[in-house]
Design an enzyme around this catalytic site. Structure first.
Site, PDB file in Angstrom:
ATOM      1  N   GLU A 199      -7.892   2.355   1.618  1.00 34.09           N
ATOM      2  CA  GLU A 199      -7.183   2.031  -0.030  1.00 34.09           C
ATOM      3  C   GLU A 199      -8.010   1.032  -0.600  1.00 34.09           C
ATOM      4  OE1 GLU A 199      -6.009  -0.500  -0.696  1.00 34.09           O
ATOM      5  OE2 GLU A 199      -5.283  -1.341   1.015  1.00 34.09           O
TER       6      GLU A 199
ATOM      7  N   VAL B  92       1.154  -0.632   0.103  1.00 32.74           N
ATOM      8  CA  VAL B  92       0.255  -0.095  -0.167  1.00 32.74           C
ATOM      9  C   VAL B  92       0.875   1.196  -0.029  1.00 32.74           C
ATOM     10  CG1 VAL B  92      -1.499   1.394   1.256  1.00 32.74           C
ATOM     11  CG2 VAL B  92      -1.830  -1.018   1.198  1.00 32.74           C
TER      12      VAL B  92
ATOM     13  N   CYS C 282      -5.970  -9.993   2.003  1.00 36.49           N
ATOM     14  CA  CYS C 282      -7.570  -8.391   2.469  1.00 36.49           C
ATOM     15  C   CYS C 282      -8.524  -8.978   3.312  1.00 36.49           C
ATOM     16  CB  CYS C 282      -7.310  -7.797   1.742  1.00 36.49           C
ATOM     17  SG  CYS C 282      -6.242  -6.944   1.283  1.00 36.49           S
TER      18      CYS C 282
END
Ligand code: UDX
Length: 453
Positions: free
Chosen positions: A149, A14, A258
């Site tokens: 994000e 990220v 994630c």
């Protein structure tokens, strides 16, 4: 051009993408990472992760003097107007996100932040973290903003530069606007909200995607039981604009860095809020069951029944990363299936275009990693496609048929052309289809006008 001085703390997936992309938008960016070796590599333009276009942006940004890499977070924040925290928030005990990295960095930089700067949380953090960050900073002149994000691994740069939306949350609207303005050139819709809502957007979106995938995997199973074809079912669903075609491909289960983490974290948040989120629990259970379902499918394909033994059976795995286009093995569904196969006594050889044989990787324990598909197929009683690497479609399936012990292929991604596999002599098993049935060959869309006699 509108430019700001930005610090990015943490140069992982990220942080590095955020830093390099913000520099490409014209901002002056200093990226800090405590890993000295990584910083030295990045200064040379070497990017340690597989991410298309990232190496170019890192090189261009440094050449233009807009992007610098440092080890010391204090040095990075010295002149910053905006400080991004892009730190790992791994799943801790009981599914609670572990915020120790965020806490230790805040302790290090809190006295050094320039007056009036904005601290942005970019990592996926539990709802309430912005408020906690504010308490830890204990500086009335600094505003904390949440700006989640939505980057997918393997297309992170593209996703950053072509976002569907920018979400910025703060209890001080002017700070949220200041952060949103950094992305002005991207022309995306902006959702400006409070910090807790922005934090929840990320979880709500990722958990919805996980739920969509569990749903489609369940539909695929139902298709098998009802003699229907999941490809046609999902195509028929996907034309409904409220549903859309994306995230409708059945697979061995969903995974990655994630979705599993976020689904467990939201469940934890819900428990904490005294809300029993049954739908989310069922989403997880369906996924866990999916790994076992794939093993059962392999067992039936190889032994002819659900009770058959896989002890000593050699199986060739095609793909081990959690999806194509990445070398990431974190929470890979392929490895969850492999672990169950190992438990059942199977002997596993695996090939993945992103992995090299001989590297010690604890996640791959129990799998003999090889450097080419022919070696993985050698003497195998079944080949199992677990990751949707496009190159698997183009393999020489007739040659593979010549080296396997038995020509059985279980395609958990419905990736291969069943006709090609069938012509090569393989017995093809996809998901949500009858064995051998042609499902992957794209059919032209039927134009209604062409049907008029
Ligand atoms: C995800 C979210 O998409 C992204 O917005 C967020 O910021 C981070 O988490 P990522 O983990 O990179 O991104 O992977 P993604 O492309 O979303 O895939 C997640 C999992 O679902 C993978 O295991 C993938 O193979 C699987 N998947 C995806 C399917 O099985 N079928 C599909 O149709 C799509």
């Amino acid at each position: 051009m509108f430019t700001r001085s930005v610090a990015v703390i943490g140069a992982g997936y990220v942080g590095l993408t955020t830093g390099a992309c913000l520099a490409s938008l014209g901002h002056r960016v200093v990226c800090a990472d405590r890993d000295q070796a990584k910083v030295e590599q990045l200064r040379l333009g070497q990017v340690p992760i597989l991410e298309p276009r990232l190496p170019e942006l890192v090189t261009e940004g440094q050449a233009a003097g807009r992007l610098r890499f440092v080890v010391d977070a204090a040095e990075a924040v010295r002149d910053a107007e905006v400080v991004y925290l892009c730190l790992p928030t791994p799943m801790g005990v009981g599914g609670v996100a572990d915020l120790s990295a965020v806490e230790s960095v805040l302790a290090q930089i809190r006295h050094l932040l320039p007056a009036g700067c904005v601290v942005v949380n970019k990592s996926t953090v539990p709802v309430g973290t912005a408020a906690r960050t504010r308490d830890l900073l204990d500086r009335a002149d600094i505003t904390v903003v949440s700006n989640p994000e939505f980057l997918r691994e393997g297309s992170a740069v593209h996703d950053f530069l072509h976002p569907d939306r920018i979400v910025v949350g703060s209890d001080q609207q002017d700070a949220a606007e200041r952060v949103a303005a950094l992305y002005a050139r991207l022309g995306a819709p902006a959702v400006l909200t409070d910090a807790a809502s922005a934090e929840l957007v990320k979880y709500a979106a990722n958990c919805f995607l996980a739920m969509k995938l569990s749903y489609v995997n369940a539909i695929a199973e139902l298709c098998e039981r009802l003699d229907a074809n999941v490809r046609d079912v999902t195509e028929g669903m996907g034309y409904d604009r409220r549903i859309g075609q994306a995230f409708l491909s059945p697979g061995p289960g969903w995974g990655g860095s994630c979705l599993p983490k976020d689904v467990h974290a939201l469940l934890q948040v819900s428990d904490g809020a005294d809300f029993e989120f049954r739908l989310l629990r069922a989403t997880i259970d369906t996924n866990t069951r999916q790994f076992q379902r794939i093993v059962d499918k392999i067992r039936v394909a190889v032994t002819g029944n659900r009770q058959g033994s896989l002890r000593g059976v050699r199986i060739g795995l095609f793909g081990m990363t959690f999806k194509a286009g990445t070398d990431d093995l974190r929470d890979s569904p392929a490895l969850a299936v492999a672990a169950l196969l190992r438990q059942a006594g199977a002997d596993l050889a695996g090939y993945d275009p992103a992995l090299v044989a001989g590297r010690e990787q604890p996640e791959l324990r129990g799998i003999t990693v090889v450097n080419d598909p022919m070696t993985a197929a050698d003497d195998a009683s079944a080949l199992v496609v677990l990751t949707e690497w496009p190159e698997f479609r183009g393999l020489d399936w007739a040659r593979l048929a010549g080296v396997v012990a038995r020509p059985i292929v279980v395609d958990t991604r419905n990736l291969l052309d069943p006709d090609v596999a069938g012509r090569a002599g393989f017995c093809y098993h996809g998901l949500g289809t009858r064995p051998h049935e042609a499902t992957a060959t794209p059919r032209p869309r039927t134009e209604l006008a062409a049907l008029v006699p």
